[in-house]
Write a protein that holds these residues in place. Structure first.
Motif, short mmCIF file in Angstrom:
data_model
loop_
_atom_site.label_atom_id
_atom_site.label_comp_id
_atom_site.label_asym_id
_atom_site.label_seq_id
_atom_site.Cartn_x
_atom_site.Cartn_y
_atom_site.Cartn_z
N ALA A 39 0.83 -1.21 0.00
CA ALA A 39 0.00 0.00 0.00
C ALA A 39 0.86 1.25 0.00
N LEU A 40 1.97 1.22 0.74
CA LEU A 40 2.88 2.36 0.74
C LEU A 40 3.53 2.54 -0.63
N ARG A 41 3.81 1.44 -1.31
CA ARG A 41 4.34 1.55 -2.68
C ARG A 41 3.33 2.25 -3.59
N GLY A 42 2.05 1.92 -3.43
CA GLY A 42 1.03 2.58 -4.23
C GLY A 42 0.95 4.07 -3.95
N ILE A 43 1.08 4.46 -2.68
CA ILE A 43 1.03 5.88 -2.32
C ILE A 43 2.22 6.62 -2.93
N VAL A 44 3.42 6.04 -2.77
CA VAL A 44 4.62 6.70 -3.31
C VAL A 44 4.58 6.73 -4.84
N ASP A 55 -5.34 4.31 -11.79
CA ASP A 55 -4.34 3.89 -12.77
C ASP A 55 -3.11 3.26 -12.15
N VAL A 56 -3.14 3.00 -10.86
CA VAL A 56 -2.01 2.32 -10.22
C VAL A 56 -1.92 0.89 -10.74
N PRO A 57 -0.76 0.45 -11.25
CA PRO A 57 -0.64 -0.92 -11.78
C PRO A 57 -0.64 -1.95 -10.65
N THR A 58 -1.74 -2.63 -10.50
CA THR A 58 -1.91 -3.56 -9.38
C THR A 58 -0.89 -4.68 -9.40
N CYS A 63 -1.05 -3.99 -4.83
CA CYS A 63 -2.37 -3.67 -4.31
C CYS A 63 -3.00 -2.66 -5.27
N SER A 64 -4.30 -2.49 -5.15
CA SER A 64 -5.00 -1.56 -6.03
C SER A 64 -4.82 -0.14 -5.55
N GLY A 65 -5.12 0.80 -6.46
CA GLY A 65 -5.03 2.19 -6.08
C GLY A 65 -6.06 2.60 -5.05
N VAL A 66 -7.23 1.97 -5.07
CA VAL A 66 -8.26 2.27 -4.07
C VAL A 66 -7.78 1.88 -2.67
N ALA A 68 -4.63 1.67 -1.73
CA ALA A 68 -3.58 2.63 -1.36
C ALA A 68 -4.19 3.94 -0.87
N TRP A 69 -5.27 4.41 -1.52
CA TRP A 69 -5.92 5.64 -1.08
C TRP A 69 -6.51 5.48 0.31
N ARG A 70 -7.12 4.33 0.56
CA ARG A 70 -7.71 4.11 1.89
C ARG A 70 -6.64 4.09 2.98
N ARG A 71 -5.50 3.45 2.68
CA ARG A 71 -4.42 3.44 3.68
C ARG A 71 -3.88 4.86 3.89
N LEU A 72 -3.77 5.63 2.81
CA LEU A 72 -3.34 7.02 2.96
C LEU A 72 -4.30 7.78 3.87
N ARG A 73 -5.59 7.58 3.69
CA ARG A 73 -6.58 8.23 4.55
C ARG A 73 -6.44 7.79 6.00
N ASP A 74 -6.33 6.49 6.23
CA ASP A 74 -6.25 5.98 7.60
C ASP A 74 -4.96 6.41 8.28
N TRP A 75 -3.85 6.33 7.57
CA TRP A 75 -2.57 6.69 8.17
C TRP A 75 -2.45 8.19 8.38
N THR A 76 -3.09 8.97 7.54
CA THR A 76 -3.11 10.41 7.76
C THR A 76 -3.88 10.75 9.03
N GLU A 77 -5.03 10.13 9.22
CA GLU A 77 -5.82 10.39 10.42
C GLU A 77 -5.10 9.90 11.67
N ALA A 78 -4.20 8.90 11.53
CA ALA A 78 -3.43 8.40 12.67
C ALA A 78 -2.17 9.22 12.93
N GLY A 79 -1.88 10.22 12.08
CA GLY A 79 -0.71 11.07 12.30
C GLY A 79 0.61 10.42 11.97
#
Length: 270
Positions: A39-44, A55-58, A63-66, A68-79
């Motif tokens: 998921a971090l690879r997808g974010i980077v 368009d992230v190449p799964t 992992c899918s881009g969706v 990766a986006w969800r992990r970005l959201r969760d990790w952002t809220e966790a600081g």
């Protein structure tokens, strides 16, 4: 390609900061969650390439881009990105003698906000199209110390004090953590006597260019590092134009890019 996006030194610093996953159900557990490193690879990947999340190449990322986006959201809220990861990297830089906070430079940069959202407003430098501003404070070498995000029609000086407040206490050496520069350098956009008084009240010497005076004040030889850091940030293509409607997610990508710049400086020091 995927191995280069999240090298071992980056993953070792982030893995311990990620929030714990909730336990899986015993009955009907469902599918296994995607790997955090994938998921971090997808974010980077999105941050560097500037592609949309769909368009992230799964197959290459894992992992899918969706996801990766969800992990970005969760990790952002966790600081995770700010202040935790950034404080770790700044402490390592100070321990290696690579952080000089006596002199700090402040500047701002406009980006277009195609989809609007929070902290987006009519940009005075882009024919009133929706835009946002990145506000940045760096040390003497251009190492990012703090970043903020505002709408495109906010004046630069409104983020002068919030940026100083956002600089975290930097550890890494014995004794009291360092969290305040001695001098602050800024261009004519910050030329207000009110803010000079506020800066001096904090024990900081303001070095701000005066409006109406001819160029050649000499401040550019110290302040140029902030403009160079913006050039480094804009190498991450996702930051050149704001696509995120949620302001916190765009700010999270900006903060992650600042952490990657700090990590790059640690690598080149050895």
């Amino acid at each position: 390609m995927s191995a280069d996006l999240v090298p071992d030194d980056l993953w070792e610093r982030i893995a311990s900061l990620l929030p714990a996953r909730p336990p899986r159900r015993h009955r009907y557990p469902g599918r296994l969650p995607a790997d955090d490193r994938a998921a971090l690879r997808g974010i980077v990947y999105v941050l560097r390439k500037g592609v949309s999340w769909r368009d992230v190449p799964t197959e290459q990322i894992g992992c899918s881009g969706v996801t990766a986006w969800r992990r970005l959201r969760d990790w952002t809220e966790a600081g995770v990105w700010w202040p935790r990861l950034h404080e770790v990297l700044l402490a390592e830089l100070r321990k290696e003698g690579l952080l000089e906070m006596d002199d700090a430079a402040i500047d701002a940069s406009h980006v277009r906000a195609l989809k609007g959202g929070g902290h987006a407003g009519p940009s005075p430098v882009d024919r009133a199209r929706p835009g946002s501003k990145h506000h940045l404070i760096t040390d003497r070498h251009g190492t990012p110390l703090a970043v903020t995000l505002t709408s495109g029609n906010r004046h630069d000086v409104t983020q002068l004090m919030p940026l100083l407040d956002a600089v975290p206490p930097v550890r890494g050496l014995r004794g009291r953590p360092c969290g305040r520069p001695c001098r602050v350098f800024a261009d004519r956009g910050y030329d207000f006597d009110k803010y000079r008084r506020l800066i001096r009240a904090r024990g900081i010497t303001p070095k701000i260019a005066r409006r109406g005076n001819p160029h050649g004040s000499g401040l550019g030889k110290t302040r140029w590092v902030a403009e160079r850091t913006f050039a480094w940030l804009h190498q991450f293509k996702r930051l050149r134009i704001r696509y995120e409607v949620r302001a916190d997610l765009h700010l999270a990508l900006l903060q992650l890019a600042c952490s990657l710049i700090c990590l790059r400086r640690l690598r080149t020091s050895f």
